[in-house]
Design a protein around this motif. Sequence first.
Motif, PDB file in Angstrom:
ATOM      1  N   LYS A  70       0.777  -1.299  -0.079  1.00 38.89           N
ATOM      2  CA  LYS A  70      -0.103   0.260  -0.145  1.00 38.89           C
ATOM      3  C   LYS A  70       0.934   0.657  -0.462  1.00 38.89           C
ATOM      4  N   GLU A  71       1.820   1.179   0.729  1.00 38.83           N
ATOM      5  CA  GLU A  71       2.701   2.517   1.076  1.00 38.83           C
ATOM      6  C   GLU A  71       3.352   2.643  -0.540  1.00 38.83           C
ATOM      7  N   ASP A  72       4.020   2.131  -1.325  1.00 41.77           N
ATOM      8  CA  ASP A  72       4.922   1.812  -1.937  1.00 41.77           C
ATOM      9  C   ASP A  72       3.818   2.454  -4.120  1.00 41.77           C
ATOM     10  N   THR A  73       2.133   1.792  -3.749  1.00 36.36           N
ATOM     11  CA  THR A  73       1.508   2.323  -4.349  1.00 36.36           C
ATOM     12  C   THR A  73       0.990   3.546  -4.118  1.00 36.36           C
ATOM     13  N   PHE A  74       1.109   4.476  -2.983  1.00 35.74           N
ATOM     14  CA  PHE A  74       1.024   5.645  -2.587  1.00 35.74           C
ATOM     15  C   PHE A  74       1.971   6.884  -3.836  1.00 35.74           C
ATOM     16  N   GLU A  75       2.974   5.555  -2.710  1.00 37.64           N
ATOM     17  CA  GLU A  75       4.227   6.724  -3.401  1.00 37.64           C
ATOM     18  C   GLU A  75       4.617   6.373  -4.800  1.00 37.64           C
ATOM     19  N   LEU A  76       4.196   5.612  -5.809  1.00 38.05           N
ATOM     20  CA  LEU A  76       3.993   5.843  -6.501  1.00 38.05           C
ATOM     21  C   LEU A  76       3.553   6.541  -7.434  1.00 38.05           C
ATOM     22  N   ALA A  77       1.970   6.519  -7.393  1.00 34.45           N
ATOM     23  CA  ALA A  77       1.015   7.358  -7.953  1.00 34.45           C
ATOM     24  C   ALA A  77       0.962   8.607  -7.409  1.00 34.45           C
ATOM     25  N   GLY A  78       1.917   9.030  -5.903  1.00 29.37           N
ATOM     26  CA  GLY A  78       2.181  10.599  -5.866  1.00 29.37           C
ATOM     27  C   GLY A  78       3.275  11.130  -7.060  1.00 29.37           C
ATOM     28  N   LYS A  79       3.938   9.944  -6.614  1.00 29.17           N
ATOM     29  CA  LYS A  79       5.042  10.592  -8.080  1.00 29.17           C
ATOM     30  C   LYS A  79       4.349  11.366  -9.575  1.00 29.17           C
ATOM     31  N   LEU A  80       3.323  10.222  -9.954  1.00 27.48           N
ATOM     32  CA  LEU A  80       2.770  10.213 -11.202  1.00 27.48           C
ATOM     33  C   LEU A  80       1.858  12.020 -11.249  1.00 27.48           C
ATOM     34  N   LEU A  81       0.792  11.899 -10.129  1.00 31.14           N
ATOM     35  CA  LEU A  81       0.234  13.127  -9.563  1.00 31.14           C
ATOM     36  C   LEU A  81       0.177  13.970  -8.623  1.00 31.14           C
ATOM     37  N   ASP A  82      -0.050  14.928  -8.345  1.00 31.69           N
ATOM     38  CA  ASP A  82       0.002  15.856  -7.624  1.00 31.69           C
ATOM     39  C   ASP A  82      -1.284  16.041  -6.660  1.00 31.69           C
ATOM     40  N   PHE A  83      -2.676  15.653  -6.933  1.00 33.29           N
ATOM     41  CA  PHE A  83      -3.683  16.122  -6.364  1.00 33.29           C
ATOM     42  C   PHE A  83      -4.204  14.657  -5.811  1.00 33.29           C
ATOM     43  N   LEU A  84      -3.495  13.787  -5.907  1.00 33.51           N
ATOM     44  CA  LEU A  84      -4.296  13.033  -5.195  1.00 33.51           C
ATOM     45  C   LEU A  84      -4.487  12.745  -3.852  1.00 33.51           C
ATOM     46  N   THR A  85      -6.017  12.417  -2.639  1.00 32.43           N
ATOM     47  CA  THR A  85      -6.120  12.451  -1.768  1.00 32.43           C
ATOM     48  C   THR A  85      -6.397  11.499  -1.197  1.00 32.43           C
ATOM     49  N   ASP A  86      -6.155  11.091   0.297  1.00 35.76           N
ATOM     50  CA  ASP A  86      -5.732   9.762   0.841  1.00 35.76           C
ATOM     51  C   ASP A  86      -7.054   8.668   0.296  1.00 35.76           C
ATOM     52  N   VAL A  87      -7.918   9.123   0.117  1.00 38.37           N
ATOM     53  CA  VAL A  87      -9.734   8.281  -0.090  1.00 38.37           C
ATOM     54  C   VAL A  87      -8.922   7.636  -1.352  1.00 38.37           C
ATOM     55  N   ASP A  88      -8.401   8.577  -2.409  1.00 38.07           N
ATOM     56  CA  ASP A  88      -8.285   8.922  -4.195  1.00 38.07           C
ATOM     57  C   ASP A  88      -6.527   7.254  -4.085  1.00 38.07           C
ATOM     58  N   ASN A  89      -6.199   7.731  -3.158  1.00 33.69           N
ATOM     59  CA  ASN A  89      -4.603   6.472  -2.752  1.00 33.69           C
ATOM     60  C   ASN A  89      -5.200   4.905  -2.489  1.00 33.69           C
ATOM     61  N   GLN A  90      -6.184   5.187  -1.480  1.00 36.62           N
ATOM     62  CA  GLN A  90      -6.312   4.254  -1.394  1.00 36.62           C
ATOM     63  C   GLN A  90      -7.194   3.155  -2.438  1.00 36.62           C
ATOM     64  N   MET A  91      -8.113   4.029  -2.939  1.00 43.84           N
ATOM     65  CA  MET A  91      -9.328   3.451  -3.810  1.00 43.84           C
ATOM     66  C   MET A  91      -8.156   2.831  -5.072  1.00 43.84           C
ATOM     67  N   ILE A  92      -7.266   3.469  -4.856  1.00 43.20           N
ATOM     68  CA  ILE A  92      -6.127   2.947  -6.030  1.00 43.20           C
ATOM     69  C   ILE A  92      -5.430   1.860  -6.093  1.00 43.20           C
ATOM     70  N   TYR A  93      -4.890   1.602  -4.441  1.00 39.87           N
ATOM     71  CA  TYR A  93      -4.842   0.648  -4.728  1.00 39.87           C
ATOM     72  C   TYR A  93      -5.912  -0.805  -4.134  1.00 39.87           C
ATOM     73  N   LYS A  94      -6.728  -0.219  -3.813  1.00 36.59           N
ATOM     74  CA  LYS A  94      -7.596  -1.067  -3.726  1.00 36.59           C
ATOM     75  C   LYS A  94      -8.384  -2.108  -5.569  1.00 36.59           C
ATOM     76  N   LEU A  95      -8.336  -1.042  -6.491  1.00 32.57           N
ATOM     77  CA  LEU A  95      -8.446  -1.850  -7.464  1.00 32.57           C
ATOM     78  C   LEU A  95      -8.148  -2.000  -8.770  1.00 32.57           C
ATOM     79  N   THR A  96      -6.206  -1.227  -7.820  1.00 34.51           N
ATOM     80  CA  THR A  96      -4.980  -2.433  -8.569  1.00 34.51           C
ATOM     81  C   THR A  96      -4.282  -3.662  -7.833  1.00 34.51           C
ATOM     82  N   GLY A  97      -4.530  -3.461  -7.162  1.00 38.51           N
ATOM     83  CA  GLY A  97      -3.808  -4.394  -6.372  1.00 38.51           C
ATOM     84  C   GLY A  97      -2.152  -4.498  -6.230  1.00 38.51           C
TER      85      GLY A  97
END
Length: 564
Positions: A235-262
């Motif tokens: 989960k932490e690595d997912t948040f890190e990569l998503a954060g490198k790619l986009l700067d507007f994600l909320t914590d809820v967004d990050n949680q959903m990205i991890y849930k959907l992509t595994g």
Amino acid sequence: MELYIYPASRKQLFTNREHLRSEIKLNIAQLEKGQGKHLCLIGLRKIGKTELLKYSLSEQVTSKLAIYLDLEEAGLTPEAFARYYYSMIGYWALTNGQVDAGKYHDLNFVIQQAVNHNEKTIAEVGLALKSELEKQKIDQRYLLGLVFGLPDRLALEKKSTAVVYIDEFQEILQLNNFRQIGNILALFRSNIQKQNYTRYIIAGSATRIIENIISDPSSPIFGHFSLRYVEPFTKEDTFELAGKLLDFLTDVDNQMIYKLTGGHPYYIYSLCSRLESIHERYGPLKDMVKKAFVLEVSSKEGDINKHCHYVFTTSLARARGYATLRTILLELAQRDGLTLSGIASLIKKGTGETLSYLNNLMDVDLLIKRDKRYYFKDQVLRYWLTMFRLGIETMFPTDKIINELVSELDEKYQRATTELGIAKQSEIQDLIEEFNGQQVNGILFGIEGMVTLPIFENVGNYSSKDGQIEIDLVCRDHETWFVEVKWKNRAAGIKEVRDFHRKINNEGVQAQINKDEILRPWFISKSGFTRPALEFCSEKGIFVSSNKELKGIRTELKNQILSK
């Protein structure tokens, strides 16, 4: 040193994998001491194995001979395979990977480059390879022996060590189909076990096949490689990569990205790319991540959709019994986690025959077995398969709902764009009304020198009587300025500036202007201009400003007012 196949911009996106990076470094360091085994990385397709290989490659290429080979690019015959293997070794040895490898796929070109650089061993092996390939009856085992032995010869010659990174290693098994070769792994082992200065780091996507190659006692290279698994991101690595790619994600967004992509890196990257596109067009949306995921999986141009289609078709192509395999997948897509007996009952076949089919599906990485139950190895692939290949209603919407979703987004986009354009046009009109003879740097309008800002008596929009021509702002006094405003998240292109030029030169528009008036067309684009658009504007004398220049104009006016 920046590699052509792994530029710095891509390297910056590399996320974590600290344990595996350390493992690779330690493994290479053991080579210097004459210790350790070669290393094998396995995992799902696009899970990050290639990134690991190339990241390590970029760290090694400055200190030792480092070679990268992708066996999916090699030919399926021993002759083509030998040409590719030799050419890529020559490419890395001669260029350190800093140029495009295109020309190096030509055997003669590599030989000539080796002669030019006085690389005698590369030239010698290339000439021997060429000579054998020109014979009526080719010794295929001799060809492969030549190229398999080349890295160690080069390392010995340079009094260094070599690291050979081989991607999609399982493709080497294609060479077993040739009578002269027999068992390619045995031939490969007979060469590498004689090498003292070369470390092999291989990777493969066909997990079960690679496991058998490395871990089965009957395999010729059993005991020569240590096996390591490349898993999905935490989960932490997912948040890190998503954060490198986009700067507007909320914590809820990050949680959903991890849930959907595994935590699958490729799915994260693809989903974030879709999110960026949606955010640019529509701004923040409710359930934005879910909507982006639906579009990525369902639309024809979606990268996740394309990836799932590729994995599904190529995997089943490698397995026998398509119809039965498809039926098994259909059942598991509806009820993941069935037992052997449960699946056998549903497809109406015996448990022995069903087990054979299930093993085939595990061999091609579609299924895994846990606690005597069978599951899809990739849950995103399961969702894709369920909706778009097997026609089952799932969490995904139907085509009708997808079309409605796209229409809803487009409607929101058009409304938001119109509203934003009107607001921005009004804002620019206010700015122009502050013009009062000030002089500003012409660079703010895309030209050299200084620009004097006129005092305009009349500033407003223009629309022809027939409604065919609209100009955002026409500013008039002793000079007339035509102003076009494009407030989009992409650069204005040649078509847009040509359309503007065509509008302001329309006979009806020109008839409104006195012949002795100075005309100044000014095109304002939030995100700048493409190179052809800038060249056209320069040729036609059109002022150009992006959002950055607009801010500069405001600052200039403010400073001049304060200085008074």
